[in-house]
Design a protein around this motif. Structure first.
Motif, PDB file in Angstrom:
ATOM      1  N   ALA A  73      13.245  16.130 -20.351  1.00 20.05           N
ATOM      2  CA  ALA A  73      12.094  15.369 -19.867  1.00 20.05           C
ATOM      3  C   ALA A  73      12.321  14.917 -18.426  1.00 20.05           C
ATOM      4  CB  ALA A  73      11.843  14.173 -20.781  1.00 20.05           C
ATOM      5  N   LEU A  74      13.520  14.483 -18.096  1.00 17.71           N
ATOM      6  CA  LEU A  74      13.850  14.067 -16.737  1.00 17.71           C
ATOM      7  C   LEU A  74      13.735  15.247 -15.771  1.00 17.71           C
ATOM      8  CD1 LEU A  74      14.920  11.796 -14.869  1.00 17.71           C
ATOM      9  CD2 LEU A  74      17.205  12.624 -15.390  1.00 17.71           C
ATOM     10  N   LEU A  75      14.245  16.401 -16.164  1.00 19.06           N
ATOM     11  CA  LEU A  75      14.174  17.588 -15.330  1.00 19.06           C
ATOM     12  C   LEU A  75      12.732  18.012 -15.084  1.00 19.06           C
ATOM     13  CD1 LEU A  75      15.777  19.840 -13.904  1.00 19.06           C
ATOM     14  CD2 LEU A  75      15.669  21.115 -16.041  1.00 19.06           C
ATOM     15  N   LYS A 130      18.428  13.796 -29.060  1.00 20.51           N
ATOM     16  CA  LYS A 130      17.713  12.817 -28.239  1.00 20.51           C
ATOM     17  C   LYS A 130      18.211  12.870 -26.792  1.00 20.51           C
ATOM     18  CE  LYS A 130      16.497   9.451 -31.772  1.00 20.51           C
ATOM     19  NZ  LYS A 130      16.613   8.060 -32.201  1.00 20.51           N
ATOM     20  N   ARG A 131      19.508  13.008 -26.632  1.00 19.40           N
ATOM     21  CA  ARG A 131      20.094  13.078 -25.298  1.00 19.40           C
ATOM     22  C   ARG A 131      19.601  14.336 -24.570  1.00 19.40           C
ATOM     23  NH1 ARG A 131      26.452  12.771 -24.619  1.00 19.40           N
ATOM     24  NH2 ARG A 131      26.135  10.539 -24.453  1.00 19.40           N
ATOM     25  N   PHE A 132      19.579  15.456 -25.278  1.00 24.01           N
ATOM     26  CA  PHE A 132      19.105  16.712 -24.697  1.00 24.01           C
ATOM     27  C   PHE A 132      17.632  16.594 -24.309  1.00 24.01           C
ATOM     28  CE2 PHE A 132      17.271  21.005 -25.221  1.00 24.01           C
ATOM     29  CZ  PHE A 132      17.980  21.654 -24.235  1.00 24.01           C
ATOM     30  N   PHE A 133      16.827  15.965 -25.160  1.00 22.23           N
ATOM     31  CA  PHE A 133      15.409  15.792 -24.881  1.00 22.23           C
ATOM     32  C   PHE A 133      15.209  14.911 -23.642  1.00 22.23           C
ATOM     33  CE2 PHE A 133      11.403  13.434 -25.420  1.00 22.23           C
ATOM     34  CZ  PHE A 133      10.521  14.505 -25.391  1.00 22.23           C
ATOM     35  N   LYS A 134      16.029  13.879 -23.477  1.00 20.32           N
ATOM     36  CA  LYS A 134      15.926  13.016 -22.307  1.00 20.32           C
ATOM     37  C   LYS A 134      16.210  13.806 -21.024  1.00 20.32           C
ATOM     38  CE  LYS A 134      17.161   8.634 -24.468  1.00 20.32           C
ATOM     39  NZ  LYS A 134      18.160   7.555 -24.516  1.00 20.32           N
ATOM     40  N   TYR A 135      17.229  14.649 -21.054  1.00 18.84           N
ATOM     41  CA  TYR A 135      17.564  15.447 -19.879  1.00 18.84           C
ATOM     42  C   TYR A 135      16.453  16.447 -19.554  1.00 18.84           C
ATOM     43  CZ  TYR A 135      22.304  13.606 -19.807  1.00 18.84           C
ATOM     44  OH  TYR A 135      23.393  12.779 -19.715  1.00 18.84           O
ATOM     45  N   ILE A 191       7.405  16.073  -9.643  1.00 20.77           N
ATOM     46  CA  ILE A 191       7.333  15.214  -8.465  1.00 20.77           C
ATOM     47  C   ILE A 191       7.666  16.000  -7.208  1.00 20.77           C
ATOM     48  CG2 ILE A 191       8.429  13.260  -7.303  1.00 20.77           C
ATOM     49  CD1 ILE A 191       8.725  11.977 -10.095  1.00 20.77           C
ATOM     50  N   VAL A 192       8.701  16.813  -7.267  1.00 20.93           N
ATOM     51  CA  VAL A 192       9.111  17.586  -6.099  1.00 20.93           C
ATOM     52  C   VAL A 192       8.051  18.621  -5.734  1.00 20.93           C
ATOM     53  CG1 VAL A 192      10.812  19.262  -5.256  1.00 20.93           C
ATOM     54  CG2 VAL A 192      11.561  17.193  -6.419  1.00 20.93           C
ATOM     55  N   SER A 193       7.441  19.255  -6.709  1.00 17.92           N
ATOM     56  CA  SER A 193       6.417  20.253  -6.397  1.00 17.92           C
ATOM     57  C   SER A 193       5.166  19.598  -5.830  1.00 17.92           C
ATOM     58  CB  SER A 193       6.073  21.072  -7.634  1.00 17.92           C
ATOM     59  OG  SER A 193       5.459  20.225  -8.604  1.00 17.92           O
ATOM     60  N   ALA A 194       4.886  18.355  -6.202  1.00 18.32           N
ATOM     61  CA  ALA A 194       3.721  17.654  -5.655  1.00 18.32           C
ATOM     62  C   ALA A 194       3.971  17.230  -4.218  1.00 18.32           C
ATOM     63  CB  ALA A 194       3.404  16.433  -6.511  1.00 18.32           C
ATOM     64  N   CYS A 195       5.216  17.060  -3.826  1.00 16.60           N
ATOM     65  CA  CYS A 195       5.551  16.615  -2.473  1.00 16.60           C
ATOM     66  C   CYS A 195       5.782  17.773  -1.518  1.00 16.60           C
ATOM     67  CB  CYS A 195       6.815  15.744  -2.500  1.00 16.60           C
ATOM     68  SG  CYS A 195       6.597  14.211  -3.410  1.00 16.60           S
ATOM     69  N   GLY A 196       5.487  18.973  -1.906  1.00 18.31           N
ATOM     70  CA  GLY A 196       5.741  20.140  -1.068  1.00 18.31           C
ATOM     71  C   GLY A 196       4.810  20.209   0.112  1.00 18.31           C
ATOM     72  N   ALA A 197       5.038  21.175   0.977  1.00 16.05           N
ATOM     73  CA  ALA A 197       4.217  21.367   2.170  1.00 16.05           C
ATOM     74  C   ALA A 197       2.838  21.869   1.757  1.00 16.05           C
ATOM     75  CB  ALA A 197       4.887  22.370   3.096  1.00 16.05           C
ATOM     76  N   PRO A 198       1.806  21.537   2.531  1.00 16.24           N
ATOM     77  CA  PRO A 198       0.468  22.012   2.188  1.00 16.24           C
ATOM     78  C   PRO A 198       0.378  23.533   2.343  1.00 16.24           C
ATOM     79  CG  PRO A 198       0.463  20.917   4.315  1.00 16.24           C
ATOM     80  CD  PRO A 198       1.815  20.693   3.708  1.00 16.24           C
TER      81      PRO A 198
END
Length: 71
Positions: A11-13, A4-9, A19-26
């Protein structure tokens, strides 16, 4: 429990990377590129600085006894 702990990490990653790829430069530039190059205009500005310094003399040792001097 470790699964469960591994799955949480994982999923978080994955969510953080999404989120980071959506905030990239156009991908497309905001200004269309034309065949001409922009002109560079150089300007030289001359500034004259005047500094006024006031000098006050420091008082020397007085001949009177200093009442605040430790004994």
């Amino acid at each position: 429990m470790k699964g469960k702990r591994f799955f949480k990490y994982v999923a978080l990653l994955v969510s953080l990377s999404a989120i980071v790829s959506a905030c990239g430069a156009p991908a497309t530039p905001a200004v269309p590129v034309t065949g001409t190059t922009p002109q560079v205009i150089e300007q030289t500005v001359e500034v004259q600085v005047t500094t006024v310094v006031e000098v006050t003399s420091t008082p020397g040792a007085s001949s009177e006894e200093n009442p605040y001097r430790p004994t």
